[in-house]
Design a protein around this motif. Structure first.
Motif, mmCIF file in Angstrom:
data_model
loop_
_atom_site.group_PDB
_atom_site.id
_atom_site.type_symbol
_atom_site.label_atom_id
_atom_site.label_comp_id
_atom_site.label_asym_id
_atom_site.label_seq_id
_atom_site.Cartn_x
_atom_site.Cartn_y
_atom_site.Cartn_z
ATOM 1 N N ASN A 118 -7.797 39.073 23.037
ATOM 2 C CA ASN A 118 -6.442 38.511 23.057
ATOM 3 C C ASN A 118 -5.464 39.428 23.777
ATOM 4 O O ASN A 118 -4.551 38.970 24.473
ATOM 5 C CB ASN A 118 -5.973 38.187 21.633
ATOM 6 N N ARG A 164 -6.154 39.190 27.510
ATOM 7 C CA ARG A 164 -5.644 37.940 28.044
ATOM 8 C C ARG A 164 -4.137 38.041 28.301
ATOM 9 O O ARG A 164 -3.617 37.608 29.326
ATOM 10 C CB ARG A 164 -5.921 36.811 27.054
ATOM 11 N N GLU A 207 2.201 31.995 24.438
ATOM 12 C CA GLU A 207 1.486 32.276 25.677
ATOM 13 C C GLU A 207 2.455 32.429 26.851
ATOM 14 O O GLU A 207 3.383 31.626 27.008
ATOM 15 C CB GLU A 207 0.484 31.155 25.972
ATOM 16 N N GLU A 214 4.801 36.452 25.787
ATOM 17 C CA GLU A 214 4.490 37.367 24.692
ATOM 18 C C GLU A 214 5.392 38.593 24.686
ATOM 19 O O GLU A 214 5.401 39.351 23.713
ATOM 20 C CB GLU A 214 3.037 37.840 24.792
#
Ligand code: HEM
Ligand code: HEM
Ligand SMILES: [Fe+2]
Lengths: 90, 460, 194
Positions: free
Chosen positions: B47, B50, B128, B131
């Protein structure tokens, strides 16, 4: 020029008259509330006539290259044809 | 280069390209984690990787857009930049803020970072692409405002061209829509609803204006075609972008709890979003075919044409593929989405940035174009990156189709993780393509250092 | 022998700026898809469509059609006039065209207002969704067309155009006729045929 030539303004006025007349017919048919293939045919035919003249005479596509006239008149014809199909088999 | 202040663009481009490298490294790490689940665990969880991958993408593209604007606007406006000092200052602020944020992602857990940056005072984190800690977002706004002010003053007090005005509209839009990142309602439907105002209205709205303006600028320069012709195209492209793109936002409102009518509006309008991208392709090829001169920078022309083609493929074709509600019903949030996201971002925004860099960097380094040897290498990197991106897209599409079928379409659906296992081969292939992409990027960097006899010619 | 010369046909170019034509084609595509979606959605929701269509205001619809046709006609006369170098006449025709457009807007606002006060929204049902979207989207085009007309009206009035240079007038006129053309189909489709 021949004797019978009409000026472009007169022609535009005549076309305007035709368009208004056809609109009144369309409205009248709606007003009476008739439905069915017959009414739809008449209304769509009048859309074709009106659209044709707006494209050719008002927008001034008459006398331009074939491809442009095909494109615009083709669009009109296609839309009306598709509408007719959708209404015919409903 | 006509104006001294255009030179600030150079450091923006260098920063952009360095962050690009970072983005791709994390992409490759993640691609590995897709197939070897505990790769680099616990140092770099998926995560986090990403987040770094996507945030670096956005940030480096912003650097590139700013650099492109600082180069383009003085030349179009026929005057020096309003304030080169401000442009320099903002560069450092943005770079430091960006670096600190990425370090924050990597050194702390996300919740620690949230606590550390006082997220509870104005919670905006955890979504998304958005962040970043709230203070970073505030920093982005300050930088963006100072930037738009600087560019705006230059344009408005200089020669006004269609290209620079379209660019300015796009940049103002970019800043304005980012403000929705600060709105974070508790209701998840509303949250998602406004989130798309940043994400969708950026890439399928205002960014397209920026894309169109930069493309038009480079085409004017490398083809010598009349400005009037190019401006006409630009007008139509942006008009079509806005007609289709704004209501087209509806293609994200199919299944998130928004009213039904979005299924119609979203499908119909977004189905026409490929039109402006297609027109951009026609535009670029038309202009290059009608060129009045052969610019010595062949690599830049290649990038420009590549942008036009790949943007149409990635955004237009791959976007269209899943944009109608009955299809999106099955493909929503699958690897098809990821395939489209990669090719669209690469084809449109990565490539336009590289186009501008390819055109302007040699000029800023005192030559019309790079040497033949350097250009040849750059063209190699073009093909390596572009072809490997096409493969990444194709593999993900294949994975996506299988995923949709196995998990959602068949009469005997299997679970998410079962489906993932069955399509693992495509993730391996994607990772291989990703490594080729990385090699292409390294070749690209090397091309900057290749010497050789530079072509002579008038500076354009 | 030279028989090729005879076969050369002199075509007129498209009136106005070519850019507006690409724009017009694209817009017609948008409307075309909307019309076709309407027709086929109706096919599968026949009763709903036929029921609610009765409550549309055919009178204003018809008046509005006449207004747009007439407006288009005035704009044709404006182009004719500027071709003869009569910029003040041309400006007058344009003003009349704009006036009709404004009347259309007023009637349309009244019509929308009535529907909204009945509590009708995009979510009421699929028929009203299409009705509001189609007429609303067209309405925005009328507004845009009027802005363009107003712009060329001012320039015509200031004698910025003449017989040799009137591309701007033709450009605006072409767009305005497109708005008319779309309504010519929209009106019978949404208000009349059943
Ligand atoms: C310029 C090139 C690239 C761009 C523009 C790009 C862009 C993106 C974007 C926009 C996302 C988010 C996708 C979504 O939300 O659906 C993403 C995720 C991702 N990217 Fe990339 N990327 C690039 C290169 C790479 C490379 C080379 C790899 C490695 C093989 C890679 C691997 C991934 C992975 C594994 C994800 C996460 C997908 C998931 O969450 O399932 N990317 N990238
Ligand atoms: C350059 C332009 C574009 C870029 C950079 C782009 C990028 C993206 C990205 C990154 C996502 C994933 C968002 C997420 O995290 O959920 C996405 C989703 C989507 N895009 Fe695009 N896009 C572009 C243009 C288009 C166009 C023109 C269309 C339609 C024709 C389109 C249709 C879609 C759809 C339908 C989704 C939602 C997929 C789902 O339901 O999961 N995109 N896009
Ligand atoms: Fe979108």
């Amino acid at each position: 020029m021949t004797r019978f030539a009409i000026t472009s303004s007169t022609k535009a006025t005549l076309i305007w008259l035709l368009l208004v007349l056809l609109t009144l017919v369309t409205y009248g048919l709606g007003k009476i509330g008739y439905s069915g293939t017959f009414v739809i045919t008449i209304v769509l035919a009048s859309v074709l006539i009106k659209g044709h003249h707006i494209i050719a005479d008002f927008m001034g596509l008459r006398g331009t290259e074939k491809k442009w006239r095909w494109l615009m008149q083709g669009w009109l014809l296609l839309i009306v044809a598709v509408i007719a199909t959708a209404y015919r088999y409903s | 280069m006509k104006y001294q202040s255009q030179l600030v663009a150079q450091k923006y481009f260098i920063a952009a390209l360095s962050l690009f490298l970072g983005q791709i490294l994390f992409g490759v790490i993640m691609g590995m984690q897709y197939v070897v689940g505990d790769f680099l665990f616990p140092e770099i969880p998926f995560n986090i990787a990403r987040m770094v991958h996507t945030n670096l993408l956005i940030v480096w593209l912003l650097f590139a857009f700013m650099g492109a604007s600082y180069y383009l606007v003085p030349e179009e406006s026929e005057r020096e930049l309003y304030s080169p000092a401000l442009a320099n200052l903002m560069f450092w602020i943005f770079l430091v803020a960006g670096a600190l944020t990425v370090l924050g992602y990597l050194l702390f857990t996300y919740s620690e970072l949230a606590a550390l940056t006082f997220n509870e005072l104005w919670p905006t984190m955890g979504r998304e692409f958005l962040e970043q800690p709230t203070i970073t977002k505030v920093g982005i706004v300050i930088v963006a405002l100072a930037f738009v002010f600087n560019i705006g003053m230059t344009i408005l007090t200089g020669r006004k061209t269609v290209v620079s005005l379209v660019l300015l509209t796009g940049l103002v839009g970019l800043a304005v829509f980012f403000l929705f990142a600060f709105y974070n309602p508790v209701n998840v439907v509303l949250d998602k609803y406004w989130w798309w105002w940043v994400v969708h209205l950026w890439v399928e709205g205002v960014w397209e204006l920026i894309l169109g303006a930069i493309l038009a600028f480079v085409l004017i320069k490398v083809t010598g075609v009349d400005r009037e012709v190019i401006e006409k195209w630009l007008y139509i492209i942006i008009a079509m972008t806005l007609i289709t793109g704004i209501i087209g936002t509806g293609h994200h409102y199919f299944w998130i709890g928004t009213p039904d009518y979005w299924q119609w509006l979203g499908s119909i309008f977004s189905a026409m979003e490929p039109i402006p991208f297609f027109m951009m392709t026609l535009f670029a090829f038309n202009m290059v075919n009608k060129r009045r001169r052969d610019h010595p920078n062949k690599a830049a022309v290649l990038w420009a044409l590549g942008t036009a083609v790949m943007a149409f493929l990635g955004a237009g074709v791959w976007g269209f593929m899943h944009t109608l509600a009955p299809i999106n019903y099955y493909t929503h949030g699958t690897q098809i989405t990821a395939a489209h996201g990669h090719m669209a971002f690469y084809g449109a925004y990565v490539m336009i940035s590289l186009t501008m860099i390819s055109y302007s960097m040699p000029i800023m380094r005192g030559k019309v174009a790079n040497s033949q040897a350097a250009q040849t290498l750059e063209m190699w990197s073009f093909w390596l990156m572009t072809v490997s991106m096409v493969f990444i897209t194709l593999f993900l599409t294949a994975a996506g189709i299988l995923q949709v079928y196995l998990q959602r379409f068949t009469d005997t659906p299997i679970t998410f993780m079962q489906a993932q296992e069955k399509i693992e081969i495509f993730y391996w292939l994607r990772e291989v393509s990703g490594i080729v992409f990385l090699i292409g990027l390294i070749v690209y960097f090397i091309s900057f250092f290749v010497k050789g006899e530079e072509p002579q010619g008038v500076e354009a | 022998m030279n028989h090729t010369d005879k076969n050369i046909v002199q075509y007129k170019p498209l009136p106005g700026d070519f850019a507006i034509w690409v724009f017009i084609f694209a817009e017609l595509l948008v409307f075309g898809i909307l019309f076709i979606s309407y027709a086929f959605t109706r096919k599968y929701n026949l009763e709903l469509f036929n029921h609610h269509q009765q409550f549309l205001d055919r009178e204003t619809g018809a008046i509005n059609t006449v207004l747009l046709i007439t407006s288009s006609y005035f704009v044709v006369r404006a182009v004719d006039a500027i071709k003869k170098n009569m910029s003040q006449q041309s400006a007058r025709w344009l003003a009349l065209g704009l006036l009709c457009g404004a009347a259309f807007v007023v009637f349309k606002i009244l019509e929308f207002n009535e529907k909204f006060s009945e509590g009708i929204t995009l979510s009421t049902n699929i028929f009203y969704m299409f009705y509001l979207c189609l007429t609303g989207f067209h309405f925005m085009h009328v507004l845009l067309g009027m802005v363009i007309l107003a712009f060329i009206l001012v320039k015509t009035h200031r004698r910025k155009y003449n017989a040799d240079d009137h591309d701007g007038v033709e450009t605006g006129a072409s767009y305005w006729h497109m708005v008319d053309l779309v309504w010519i189909i929209l009106f019978p489709l949404v208000y009349i045929i059943r």
